[in-house]
Design an enzyme around this catalytic site. Structure first.
Site, mmCIF file in Angstrom:
data_model
loop_
_atom_site.group_PDB
_atom_site.id
_atom_site.type_symbol
_atom_site.label_atom_id
_atom_site.label_comp_id
_atom_site.label_asym_id
_atom_site.label_seq_id
_atom_site.Cartn_x
_atom_site.Cartn_y
_atom_site.Cartn_z
ATOM 1 N N GLY A 145 1.197 -1.659 -0.155
ATOM 2 C CA GLY A 145 -0.116 0.347 0.216
ATOM 3 C C GLY A 145 0.652 1.627 -0.141
ATOM 4 O O GLY A 145 0.603 2.397 0.623
ATOM 5 N N GLU A 182 16.394 -0.703 -5.720
ATOM 6 C CA GLU A 182 15.892 -0.358 -7.019
ATOM 7 C C GLU A 182 15.838 1.613 -7.552
ATOM 8 O O GLU A 182 15.457 2.023 -7.399
ATOM 9 C CB GLU A 182 14.981 -1.469 -7.549
ATOM 10 N N ARG A 219 -3.774 -13.327 -4.047
ATOM 11 C CA ARG A 219 -5.227 -13.430 -4.147
ATOM 12 C C ARG A 219 -6.176 -13.259 -5.366
ATOM 13 O O ARG A 219 -5.509 -12.687 -6.488
ATOM 14 C CB ARG A 219 -5.100 -12.161 -2.966
#
Ligand code: MV4
Length: 448
Positions: free
Chosen positions: A164, A200, A292
């Site tokens: 999130g 990154e 999910r």
């Protein structure tokens, strides 16, 4: 097949799961909180069990109460839906230990992909493109500074177990990098109980493209093409569409096939989504994997004809995937709009309370997934999404025209919803011309 499935969720996804379960001949048990006593979705359940007060931490997140309900009601499987316990490997393991089938991947596959560092390593091994950066966890800031110097600034520091948008810091120079590592680590420890971070290359103007995948326990893994979820605000998606528009067919095939390879390598069973960022030259890089069923699954269901929720149950019961890759065909274009009980003109303030008007649109190419009807009281405790409008057309243009008509027909009140935002959003040149990046909605809202 399962005899009785316990639905460990609420609202529209609880309804969606129960409909799929009934189609498969399974009985359903719903757990609910005191705040959801009058939830209209409970009427579809064969049985219901109250598991505590309104706050999620006292009800929908309580392993012990959900497991106890499953045991008392003799449910042989639990579908977690999304949010709550869907990506909790510990809960998954507890279900296993109690001989209740968690409808989703094995705890091992869930943990392997949920750890973003481990997931990135597996992606690299299977030839899925990832951003250049640290090979694993950052052990000391000196090491990170060397890597950042090598790949070039800006870089992004991310928590391995984040989510999130939390535990994330952008750095434009070495000073910001050092501060970012310290604060991201702190935030990750506090929020996720694990301070592992990695670094990154940071991509500035990107689209969010994701690939829906399905795997089974027989070594099969397929993709169901892609979606664009670029239109978001504060990490909350607003609009999703599929297939992701304006992507060359060879690029689309590569991104979809690499996602399926990653899922296959993880010996993954169930529904998974591989998230990618794509730059303006259509170079793509894997971000993370969601283990999910996702909110936006209806987009993919409509363009492929595959019932993703039903498939998630079938593979959990040990059945092979209901379709082979070569039988999956793209048909037209679908767009989903998340209707949230939030006021877009007042900084998206949540609008709890009784709904008196709720007139949903209908007709050819229109699907509304919702648990709401007139007289329903929206509790203040949960996610603000009250409905999803999904439209389909033979192409994006037709889907967009259908969206315009359906959004105009949809009436809710008295509380404000994101419907008004969607009506304006689809008229922007950015949305119409697919001239979007992950921050475009936020920039556009500021000018409103
Ligand atoms: C990024 C990025 C730019 N470059 N990684 C946000 C949450 C997590 N899923 C990963 N995120 C990002 N990772 C690199 N190397 C920008 C984001 C990002 C973002 C990604 C997808 C959708 C919305 C976003 C909003 C802000 C930042």
């Amino acid at each position: 097949m399962f005899k009785r499935i316990l639905v460990a969720n609420r609202g529209e996804i609880a309804l969606r799961i129960m409909r799929a379960a009934r189609e498969l001949g399974c009985e359903t048990v719903c757990v609910y909180s005191e705040a959801d006593r009058d939830g209209p979705w409970l009427e579809l359940a064969d049985a219901k069990v109250c598991i505590g007060p309104g706050p999620s931490a006292d009800s929908y997140l309580r392993f012990d109460r959900i497991i106890a309900a499953a045991e008392t009601m003799e449910a042989d499987a639990i579908h977690p839906g999304y949010g709550f316990l869907a990506e909790n490997a510990q809960f998954n393991e507890v279900c296993n230990d109690c001989r209740i089938r968690f409808i989703g991947p094995s705890p091992e596959a869930m943990a392997a992909l949920g750890d973003k560092i481990a997931c990135k390593r597996l992606a690299r091994e299977t030839g899925t493109p990832v951003f250049p950066g640290s090979d694993g966890q950052i052990e000391d800031p000196e090491e990170a500074a060397v890597i950042a110097q090598d790949i070039g600034y800006p870089v992004i520091v991310k928590a391995a177990f984040g989510g999130g948008g939390r535990g994330m810091r952008i750095a434009h120079d070495e000073q910001e990098l050092r501060a970012g590592i310290a604060s991201a680590t702190q935030e990750a420890v506090a929020a996720f109980g694990n301070g592992a971070v990695y670094v990154e290359k940071f991509l500035e103007r990107a689209r969010h493209v994701e690939v829906q995948c399905l795997g089974d326990d027989h070594g099969n893994a397929i993709h169901l093409y892609n979606r664009d979820c670029t239109s978001q605000r504060r990490h909350q998606k607003l609009v999703e569409e599929g297939p992701a528009p304006n992507i060359d067919q060879d690029v689309r095939d590569r991104v979809c096939e690499s996602a399926a390879s990653l899922i296959r390598a993880a010996r993954y069973s169930g529904a998974a989504t591989c998230e990618f960022l794509m730059d303006q030259q259509q170079q793509f890089y894997m971000l993370e994997v969601n283990t999910r069923v996702q909110v936006e699954h209806p987009v993919t269901e409509w363009i492929t004809g595959v019932d993703i929720v039903k498939a998630s149950i079938q593979v959990a019961a040990g059945e092979p995937l209901p379709v082979k890759q070569e039988d999956v065909r793209l048909n037209g274009h679908a767009i989903e709009f998340r209707i949230n009980a939030e006021d877009p003109d007042r900084d998206f303030m949540p609008q709890a309370g009784v709904v008196d008007t709720f007139n949903v649109p209908g007709g050819f190419g229109i699907r509304v997934d919702t648990h709401v009807r007139p007289g329903y009281r929206i509790p203040p405790n949960y996610d603000s999404m009250i409905a999803k409008l999904i439209v389909h057309g033979r192409n994006r243009e037709e889907a967009l025209a259908r969206a315009r008509s359906a959004l105009a027909e949809f009436r809710t009140g008295p509380g404000a919803t994101t419907l008004s935002l969607h009506r304006r959003l689809i008229e922007t040149p950015q949305f119409q011309n697919v001239d979007m990046d992950i921050h475009w909605v936020e920039r556009w809202l500021e000018k409103q």
